[in-house]
Scaffold this active site. Structure first.
Site, PDB file in Angstrom:
ATOM      1  N   GLY A 257     -12.945  -7.155 -10.775  1.00 50.06           N
ATOM      2  CA  GLY A 257     -12.264  -6.251  -9.857  1.00 50.06           C
ATOM      3  C   GLY A 257     -10.961  -6.827  -9.354  1.00 50.06           C
ATOM      4  O   GLY A 257     -10.666  -8.007  -9.535  1.00 50.06           O
ATOM      5  N   PRO A 259      -8.096  -8.104  -6.631  1.00 48.05           N
ATOM      6  CA  PRO A 259      -8.233  -9.007  -5.472  1.00 48.05           C
ATOM      7  C   PRO A 259      -8.517  -8.236  -4.192  1.00 48.05           C
ATOM      8  O   PRO A 259      -7.906  -7.206  -3.923  1.00 48.05           O
ATOM      9  CB  PRO A 259      -6.868  -9.708  -5.416  1.00 48.05           C
ATOM     10  N   GLY A 260      -9.449  -8.748  -3.415  1.00 47.46           N
ATOM     11  CA  GLY A 260      -9.765  -8.146  -2.130  1.00 47.46           C
ATOM     12  C   GLY A 260     -10.769  -7.030  -2.178  1.00 47.46           C
ATOM     13  O   GLY A 260     -11.016  -6.379  -1.152  1.00 47.46           O
ATOM     14  N   GLY A 262     -14.027  -7.312  -2.777  1.00 49.27           N
ATOM     15  CA  GLY A 262     -15.323  -7.691  -2.234  1.00 49.27           C
ATOM     16  C   GLY A 262     -16.215  -8.459  -3.178  1.00 49.27           C
ATOM     17  O   GLY A 262     -17.437  -8.485  -2.975  1.00 49.27           O
ATOM     18  N   GLU A 481      17.383   8.854   4.503  1.00 51.34           N
ATOM     19  CA  GLU A 481      15.953   9.116   4.694  1.00 51.34           C
ATOM     20  C   GLU A 481      15.691  10.604   4.859  1.00 51.34           C
ATOM     21  O   GLU A 481      14.629  11.100   4.446  1.00 51.34           O
ATOM     22  CB  GLU A 481      15.445   8.343   5.915  1.00 51.34           C
ATOM     23  N   HIS A 484      15.267  12.078   1.390  1.00 47.26           N
ATOM     24  CA  HIS A 484      13.920  11.846   0.862  1.00 47.26           C
ATOM     25  C   HIS A 484      12.907  12.779   1.521  1.00 47.26           C
ATOM     26  O   HIS A 484      12.032  13.351   0.850  1.00 47.26           O
ATOM     27  CB  HIS A 484      13.504  10.390   1.117  1.00 47.26           C
ATOM     28  N   ASP A 556      15.554   2.724  -5.015  1.00 42.77           N
ATOM     29  CA  ASP A 556      15.256   4.041  -5.586  1.00 42.77           C
ATOM     30  C   ASP A 556      15.614   4.084  -7.062  1.00 42.77           C
ATOM     31  O   ASP A 556      14.868   4.648  -7.880  1.00 42.77           O
ATOM     32  CB  ASP A 556      16.031   5.124  -4.828  1.00 42.77           C
TER      33      ASP A 556
END
Length: 703
Positions: A257, A259-260, A262, A481, A484, A556
């Protein structure tokens, strides 16, 4: 008693049967792993050792060698120089000697400190001697008496000190070689560690249920992996239940799996659930600077595990030693990593059915593991530990918020919906960061605002509210912004808009946050085209309202180019290129990739398709912003005024409705009045805006 029990070492005072092995509290069970006192495991108190250990003897010999060398260096300064008898008498006549000693075989004279022309301690010896015989001794004594030189007779013949000074260092060096090398080589096959001493001992840690408080109830979001691990635990607790139909214990379980997700947490839960010894070690603990140490540690680990069966061995980050052999990266000669891997392969394949030793390994690089390691018979099961879905994220958030004082108005489901592709470790960090933030602000509970801010901080970085931006640059950022946000709001194929801000966060000067309605495991062509249009919105808006373009669209451009090229070369979404892979093959290592798998004509066609795709979506984004030019202008001005707008506020602006929201100036004014009326202001409560901790002159965000 089974045949495997008969093969146990004789040091065990009692060989328990399989039914009694789970009871570790009996005084007769002295063959358990904790009885040896290894790796901090539970065991009986060590008996006093009346014999001197090999290490202590070696240190004593080393100290003796140092003392002998000091004596040699000191005595070398007083070494006598041999001269002729007549020369010695001449020096005695000149009153050169301070003292003359007559021995059985020689006469020694010690030079006076103020003797003219004689060597000093720094330049050479301060003593002279000449050899005599018993017949000539009386003759030279009379000469000394005649010239008036005082002397004394030393008839004691000392041969031990010169012998020790001559041969003592060699004897001590030989003893040191014997204790540290020869005895190590002799015990290399039997003793733990062999000639490398403690280097060859395994550095595992033993955990038991009494020492591990984590259980499977503390693991959420990976239910399928928990079910498979539960089967392993059940087999260890009751092996006869499965052996009734002829089944055998799985020899290995490989946790795969990101990372992180479990994997290690799941192994810790197994240690808390299983009522058997749990040997834990990392793949990097096998690797040392000496060749052969890793293999020795593997043998020592599996030897102790077999003696303590039934038990579990957990190998974390096994890719450190389990990489493919013969990958071309070896430097030649004996490869320590490959020897360690070969030892693991041999030990796992050499298990007997009665050993009941299960190996659990974890890695996030399954693509680099050696095929011989992951084949059935060694790792019979490969358990995928994926990123949690929305239900799994809700369960994980509930687990980590058990001991956190949460506000009754907190909606973990809303937070889970806004954290797609977050791992369990990320979600745990969000809860912890929210608790820290609420504590610093003096709140009694963690509210939804703290969770949202922690989510944004984990994913995009901390908001830099004290960062000064000039008005002209701030205007460009606001229109960028806003471009976007307008396309995100209007494009049906884009993810829903969550909020937009021009407060710098992490490396970005402004961010548009999107909130997916559901988890996405695949991306359609329409969704990818919508992502392209969203990335173009900032540059187009700058060109339309600012009269110039800036470098703020660099990220972008990089993102749009990557999406367009992947659509053409990897996803087969170009009619001209067709259904073929022209990018890098993720199944191969970088050094295994050919430099180019297509002709120059195909490369030109790829470039043309990528440019055509970008040009087409750029034109579509330009048309969309041109249709909503007025809304774009209003949104940019609102960002300059309020700095942060959520989805509902953007919706009001798009519909032309007035906004009933205090500006940044109003908030600063209210905070200033609060400071003037309260000389010692208390931290803001949970229902107040946390502006008291801002430094003077900072433009805080209303969010």
């Amino acid at each position: 008693m089974s045949s495997s029990d008969d093969k146990k070492p004789q040091q065990h005072q009692k060989s328990p049967s399989k039914e009694d092995r789970g009871d570790k509290g009996k005084p007769g069970d002295k063959g358990k792993p904790g009885d040896k006192g290894q790796s901090g495991g539970p065991g009986r108190s060590p008996q006093p050792n009346m014999k001197m250990s090999r290490g202590m003897m070696g240190w004593l010999l080393l100290g003796g060698l140092v003392v002998m060398l000091v004596i040699l260096l000191t005595s070398s300064q007083h070494t006598a120089k041999e001269i002729d008898g007549d020369d010695f008498i001449n020096k005695a006549t000149q009153n050169v000697f301070e003292e003359v000693i007559v021995e059985n075989k020689r006469i020694v004279g010690r030079v006076r400190a103020d003797a003219v022309g004689e060597p000093t301690e720094q330049t050479g010896p301060k003593r002279y001697y000449f050899s005599i015989s018993p017949q000539t001794q009386e003759h030279y004594i009379k000469k000394l008496e005649k010239i008036g030189t005082p002397y004394k007779i030393d008839s004691h013949e000392s041969f031990l000190v010169p012998l020790l000074l001559t041969w003592g260092p060699f004897i001590l060096i030989g003893l040191l070689l014997y204790f540290f090398v020869i005895r190590g080589i002799r015990n290399a096959g039997g003793g733990p560690g062999g000639m490398l001493g403690s280097f060859g001992r395994s550095r595992h840690r033993i955990a038991s249920k009494e020492h591990s408080t984590m259980t499977l109830d503390d693991v959420a979001g990976i239910e399928e992996a928990k079910d498979e691990i539960s089967e392993i635990i059940e087999f260890l607790k009751d092996p006869k239940k499965f052996q009734r139909l002829g089944g055998r214990v799985p020899r290995g379980v490989l946790l795969l799996g990101e990372p992180g997700c479990g994997k290690t947490l799941l192994a810790k839960a197994v240690a808390g659930e299983a009522e058997v010894p749990f040997f834990s070690i990392s793949g990097s603990d096998f690797v040392e600077m000496f060749v052969g140490v890793g293999a020795s540690r593997v043998r020592d680990l599996f030897k102790q595990a077999k003696e303590s069966s039934p038990c579990i061995i957990f190998l974390d980050e096994i890719d450190a030693v389990g990489r493919k052999r013969g990958s071309g990266m070896s430097s030649g000669g004996h490869d320590e990593r490959e020897q360690t891997l070969n030892a693991i392969l041999v030990e796992m394949d050499g298990f007997e059915s009665a050993d009941q030793v299960i190996v659990i390994a974890a890695t996030n690089r399954a693509d680099v593991l050696d095929p011989a390691l992951i084949r059935p018979g060694r790792f019979d099961r490969q358990i995928q530990v994926p990123l949690p879905d929305i239900k799994g994220r809700v369960d994980i958030l509930k687990v980590h918020s058990r001991h956190i004082k949460m506000s009754p108005e907190v909606h973990l489901e809303l937070l889970a919906r806004g954290t797609p592709m977050f791992s369990g470790a990320d979600l745990a960090a969000i809860i912890n960061e929210a608790a820290i933030s609420a504590t610093l602000l003096g709140k009694e509970f963690v509210d939804q605002e703290d969770l949202e801010e922690a989510r944004d901080k984990i994913k995009w970085g901390r908001a830099r509210k004290s960062h000064r931006i000039e008005d002209d640059e701030k205007k460009v950022i606001a229109y960028h912004e806003a471009g976007h946000a307008i396309i995100t709001y209007c494009d049906q194929d884009a993810d829903p808009l969550h909020k937009v801000t021009i407060i710098p966060r992490g490396p970005a000067l402004g961010v548009v946050f999107m909130l997916p309605e559901k988890d996405k495991h695949i991306h359609t062509k329409k969704q990818l085209l919508a992502q392209l249009r969203v990335t173009f919105g900032g540059r187009i808006s700058e060109d339309m309202f600012c009269g110039d373009i800036s470098s703020g669209a660099a990220m972008d451009i990089r993102q749009a180019t990557a999406i367009a090229r992947a659509m053409v070369t990897e996803f087969g979404m170009s009619e001209k290129i067709g259904f073929q892979l022209l990018g890098l093959d993720e199944a191969k290592m970088p050094w295994e990739q050919p430099e180019k798998t297509y002709s120059d004509g195909t490369a030109k066609a790829i470039d043309e398709e990528v440019k055509a795709l970008i040009d087409r979506t750029y034109a579509e984004a330009t048309e969309m912003l041109s249709e909503h030019r007025e809304e774009l202008d209003r949104l940019a001005k609102a960002l300059l005024k309020y700095e942060t707008l959520n989805h509902d506020e953007v919706d009001q602006i798009m519909k032309g409705q007035p906004m009933d929201k205090p500006t940044v100036g109003d908030l600063l004014k209210a905070e200033q009045e609060k400071v003037e009326t309260q000389p010692n202001p208390t931290p803001a409560s949970g229902d107040q805006h946390p502006l008291g901790d801002e430094p003077p002159g900072v433009m805080p965000s209303p969010a």
